[in-house]
Design a protein around this motif. Structure first.
Motif, PDB file in Angstrom:
ATOM      1  N   ALA A 161       0.841  -1.200   0.000  1.00 23.25           N
ATOM      2  CA  ALA A 161       0.000   0.000   0.000  1.00 23.25           C
ATOM      3  C   ALA A 161       0.876   1.249   0.000  1.00 23.25           C
ATOM      4  O   ALA A 161       0.603   2.218  -0.725  1.00 23.25           O
ATOM      5  N   ARG A 162       1.935   1.233   0.798  1.00 26.88           N
ATOM      6  CA  ARG A 162       2.841   2.393   0.839  1.00 26.88           C
ATOM      7  C   ARG A 162       3.551   2.587  -0.502  1.00 26.88           C
ATOM      8  O   ARG A 162       3.727   3.724  -0.962  1.00 26.88           O
ATOM      9  N   LEU A 163       3.934   1.487  -1.129  1.00 25.71           N
ATOM     10  CA  LEU A 163       4.550   1.570  -2.451  1.00 25.71           C
ATOM     11  C   LEU A 163       3.574   2.162  -3.474  1.00 25.71           C
ATOM     12  O   LEU A 163       3.959   2.973  -4.316  1.00 25.71           O
ATOM     13  N   SER A 164       2.315   1.760  -3.378  1.00 20.39           N
ATOM     14  CA  SER A 164       1.293   2.272  -4.296  1.00 20.39           C
ATOM     15  C   SER A 164       1.166   3.783  -4.164  1.00 20.39           C
ATOM     16  O   SER A 164       1.078   4.504  -5.168  1.00 20.39           O
ATOM     17  N   LEU A 165       1.166   4.263  -2.930  1.00 22.18           N
ATOM     18  CA  LEU A 165       1.040   5.696  -2.692  1.00 22.18           C
ATOM     19  C   LEU A 165       2.270   6.437  -3.197  1.00 22.18           C
ATOM     20  O   LEU A 165       2.163   7.522  -3.778  1.00 22.18           O
ATOM     21  N   GLN A 166       3.462   5.844  -3.008  1.00 15.74           N
ATOM     22  CA  GLN A 166       4.687   6.467  -3.495  1.00 15.74           C
ATOM     23  C   GLN A 166       4.681   6.579  -5.020  1.00 15.74           C
ATOM     24  O   GLN A 166       5.180   7.549  -5.588  1.00 15.74           O
ATOM     25  N   MET A 167       4.098   5.583  -5.681  1.00 18.86           N
ATOM     26  CA  MET A 167       4.032   5.593  -7.150  1.00 18.86           C
ATOM     27  C   MET A 167       2.802   6.330  -7.660  1.00 18.86           C
ATOM     28  O   MET A 167       2.555   6.359  -8.865  1.00 18.86           O
ATOM     29  N   GLN A 168       2.035   6.894  -6.727  1.00 17.82           N
ATOM     30  CA  GLN A 168       0.827   7.657  -7.061  1.00 17.82           C
ATOM     31  C   GLN A 168      -0.189   6.813  -7.831  1.00 17.82           C
ATOM     32  O   GLN A 168      -0.856   7.288  -8.757  1.00 17.82           O
ATOM     33  N   LYS A 169      -0.283   5.558  -7.426  1.00 16.04           N
ATOM     34  CA  LYS A 169      -1.302   4.671  -7.986  1.00 16.04           C
ATOM     35  C   LYS A 169      -2.563   4.770  -7.127  1.00 16.04           C
ATOM     36  O   LYS A 169      -2.472   4.708  -5.890  1.00 16.04           O
ATOM     37  N   PRO A 170      -3.752   4.924  -7.718  1.00 16.38           N
ATOM     38  CA  PRO A 170      -4.982   4.961  -6.928  1.00 16.38           C
ATOM     39  C   PRO A 170      -5.121   3.687  -6.093  1.00 16.38           C
ATOM     40  O   PRO A 170      -4.938   2.579  -6.599  1.00 16.38           O
ATOM     41  N   LEU A 171      -5.430   3.860  -4.813  1.00 19.06           N
ATOM     42  CA  LEU A 171      -5.477   2.747  -3.860  1.00 19.06           C
ATOM     43  C   LEU A 171      -6.909   2.543  -3.389  1.00 19.06           C
ATOM     44  O   LEU A 171      -7.593   3.498  -3.014  1.00 19.06           O
ATOM     45  N   PHE A 172      -7.362   1.285  -3.407  1.00 15.31           N
ATOM     46  CA  PHE A 172      -8.737   0.951  -3.038  1.00 15.31           C
ATOM     47  C   PHE A 172      -8.753  -0.183  -2.021  1.00 15.31           C
ATOM     48  O   PHE A 172      -7.846  -1.027  -2.008  1.00 15.31           O
ATOM     49  N   VAL A 173      -9.799  -0.207  -1.195  1.00 16.55           N
ATOM     50  CA  VAL A 173      -9.980  -1.285  -0.226  1.00 16.55           C
ATOM     51  C   VAL A 173     -11.437  -1.736  -0.228  1.00 16.55           C
ATOM     52  O   VAL A 173     -12.328  -1.020  -0.699  1.00 16.55           O
ATOM     53  N   LEU A 174     -11.658  -2.915   0.320  1.00 15.24           N
ATOM     54  CA  LEU A 174     -13.010  -3.449   0.478  1.00 15.24           C
ATOM     55  C   LEU A 174     -13.613  -2.967   1.792  1.00 15.24           C
ATOM     56  O   LEU A 174     -12.885  -2.690   2.744  1.00 15.24           O
ATOM     57  N   PRO A 175     -14.938  -2.893   1.892  1.00  8.39           N
ATOM     58  CA  PRO A 175     -15.551  -2.635   3.193  1.00  8.39           C
ATOM     59  C   PRO A 175     -15.300  -3.834   4.111  1.00  8.39           C
ATOM     60  O   PRO A 175     -15.517  -4.972   3.702  1.00  8.39           O
ATOM     61  N   GLN A 176     -14.804  -3.579   5.302  1.00 16.78           N
ATOM     62  CA  GLN A 176     -14.467  -4.650   6.232  1.00 16.78           C
ATOM     63  C   GLN A 176     -15.061  -4.367   7.610  1.00 16.78           C
ATOM     64  O   GLN A 176     -15.271  -3.219   7.986  1.00 16.78           O
ATOM     65  N   ARG A 177     -15.259  -5.439   8.377  1.00 12.21           N
ATOM     66  CA  ARG A 177     -15.744  -5.288   9.750  1.00 12.21           C
ATOM     67  C   ARG A 177     -14.606  -4.810  10.662  1.00 12.21           C
ATOM     68  O   ARG A 177     -13.433  -5.016  10.365  1.00 12.21           O
ATOM     69  N   LEU A 178     -14.989  -4.190  11.777  1.00 14.14           N
ATOM     70  CA  LEU A 178     -14.008  -3.771  12.767  1.00 14.14           C
ATOM     71  C   LEU A 178     -13.206  -4.980  13.244  1.00 14.14           C
ATOM     72  O   LEU A 178     -13.747  -6.074  13.398  1.00 14.14           O
ATOM     73  N   GLU A 179     -11.918  -4.784  13.445  1.00 13.61           N
ATOM     74  CA  GLU A 179     -10.983  -5.786  13.963  1.00 13.61           C
ATOM     75  C   GLU A 179     -10.641  -6.895  12.964  1.00 13.61           C
ATOM     76  O   GLU A 179      -9.829  -7.754  13.253  1.00 13.61           O
ATOM     77  N   GLU A 180     -11.238  -6.888  11.760  1.00 17.65           N
ATOM     78  CA  GLU A 180     -10.972  -7.992  10.843  1.00 17.65           C
ATOM     79  C   GLU A 180      -9.890  -7.651   9.818  1.00 17.65           C
ATOM     80  O   GLU A 180      -9.227  -8.541   9.313  1.00 17.65           O
ATOM     81  N   SER A 181      -9.718  -6.394   9.502  1.00 18.30           N
ATOM     82  CA  SER A 181      -8.693  -5.978   8.549  1.00 18.30           C
ATOM     83  C   SER A 181      -8.195  -4.608   8.978  1.00 18.30           C
ATOM     84  O   SER A 181      -8.480  -3.589   8.348  1.00 18.30           O
ATOM     85  N   LEU A 182      -7.409  -4.590  10.049  1.00 20.10           N
ATOM     86  CA  LEU A 182      -7.004  -3.319  10.657  1.00 20.10           C
ATOM     87  C   LEU A 182      -6.203  -2.449   9.694  1.00 20.10           C
ATOM     88  O   LEU A 182      -6.298  -1.218   9.726  1.00 20.10           O
ATOM     89  N   GLY A 183      -5.417  -3.083   8.828  1.00 20.31           N
ATOM     90  CA  GLY A 183      -4.600  -2.312   7.894  1.00 20.31           C
ATOM     91  C   GLY A 183      -5.433  -1.533   6.892  1.00 20.31           C
ATOM     92  O   GLY A 183      -5.236  -0.327   6.704  1.00 20.31           O
ATOM     93  N   THR A 184      -6.382  -2.210   6.238  1.00 26.92           N
ATOM     94  CA  THR A 184      -7.187  -1.507   5.237  1.00 26.92           C
ATOM     95  C   THR A 184      -8.123  -0.497   5.890  1.00 26.92           C
ATOM     96  O   THR A 184      -8.394   0.561   5.323  1.00 26.92           O
ATOM     97  N   ASN A 185      -8.625  -0.821   7.087  1.00 25.06           N
ATOM     98  CA  ASN A 185      -9.486   0.140   7.783  1.00 25.06           C
ATOM     99  C   ASN A 185      -8.710   1.407   8.151  1.00 25.06           C
ATOM    100  O   ASN A 185      -9.248   2.516   8.110  1.00 25.06           O
ATOM    101  N   LEU A 186      -7.421   1.241   8.496  1.00 22.66           N
ATOM    102  CA  LEU A 186      -6.585   2.402   8.808  1.00 22.66           C
ATOM    103  C   LEU A 186      -6.345   3.241   7.549  1.00 22.66           C
ATOM    104  O   LEU A 186      -6.397   4.480   7.597  1.00 22.66           O
TER     105      LEU A 186
END
Length: 259
Positions: A161-186
């Motif tokens: 994800a950090r590499l994507s942002l450095q390369m200015q690539k649009p970054l997307f995530v799925l809707p996730q429940r609390l505590e199940e995907s802390l990285g994408t929720n952050l």
């Protein structure tokens, strides 16, 4: 059969990288490099919910004429391949003579035969830990956008994800429940990623989404997600006829639409 050296003209596809590959090896269909491309990557230990989302998203992108790019790993990566073949590009840390991980052997061979496999390393090369991050930079550079399907806070997916942002690539995530995907929720909380609220709308940004048609009663029945047992009780052998025709896929106990 040994891999071939990718023609040098294709290396310009990786111009987003400061450390562009000097050469790449391939097996499969080079025409896929001309398609619009979206990366789907994420946790090896994904939830059932994430697996179902990845399969549906990858299939929706394929049906819109969009090629899915991933890394052939366990979990999210290989399910992205399952949903998108033959419109799939797998980029591997190992040399293409080796199948890694062995658990994914059947599907990786399908990528070789029906999709496209790429590697920065010669056929006999066995990967080291750092090679997987090097591979991920290729996945991201090749793609127009990156989907992180599920990620722990301290994970290779978050480094991607950090590499994507450095390369200015649009970054997307799925809707996730609390505590199940802390990285994408952050990522979502910090406004570093966009939420995919509808798969067809997302796919329409990169390809052409066909109008849905539910004239077929059986396909309409399956559209909301049903088990094989439910479908067999109502439609009998039509379930297997439609599977052979490539209209549905049977994933364990569930039916998934392909067209």
């Amino acid at each position: 059969m040994n891999s071939e050296v990718l023609p040098s003209a294709y290396l310009s596809l990786f111009n987003a990288l400061k450390d562009k590959p000097k050469s790449l090896y391939f097996k499969g269909n080079l025409e896929l490099l001309s398609y619009p491309k979206v990366a789907i990557i994420g946790s090896r230990k994904m939830s059932v919910y994430t697996k179902n989302c990845v399969l549906e998203l990858a299939t929706t992108l394929k049906n819109a004429g969009v090629c899915v790019v991933s890394g052939g790993a366990l979990g999210v990566d290989i399910n992205a391949a399952l949903g998108s073949l033959p419109l799939h590009i797998g980029i591997f840390a190992n040399g293409l003579k080796h199948i890694y991980p062995r658990t994914n052997e059947k599907l990786i061979k399908e990528i070789y035969a029906k999709g496209l496999a790429l590697s920065e390393n010669e056929d006999a090369y066995m990967p080291q830990g750092f090679d997987f991050l090097l591979r991920n930079r290729l996945i991201i550079a090749l793609s127009e956008a990156v989907v992180i399907a599920q990620a722990h806070l301290q994970s290779g997916s978050m480094q991607s994800a950090r590499l994507s942002l450095q390369m200015q690539k649009p970054l997307f995530v799925l809707p996730q429940r609390l505590e199940e995907s802390l990285g994408t929720n952050l990522l979502l909380q910090d406004k570093k990623a966009n939420l995919i609220a509808d798969f067809r709308t997302f796919a329409a940004h990169f390809g052409r989404v066909k109008e849905e048609s539910y004239e077929d009663e059986f396909l309409q029945f399956c559209q909301k997600g049903v088990s094989v047992e439910q479908a067999l009780q109502k439609y009998g052998e039509k379930v297997y006829e439609y599977e052979l025709e490539g209209k549905i896929a049977i994933d364990g106990i569930w039916i998934r639409l392909l067209k």
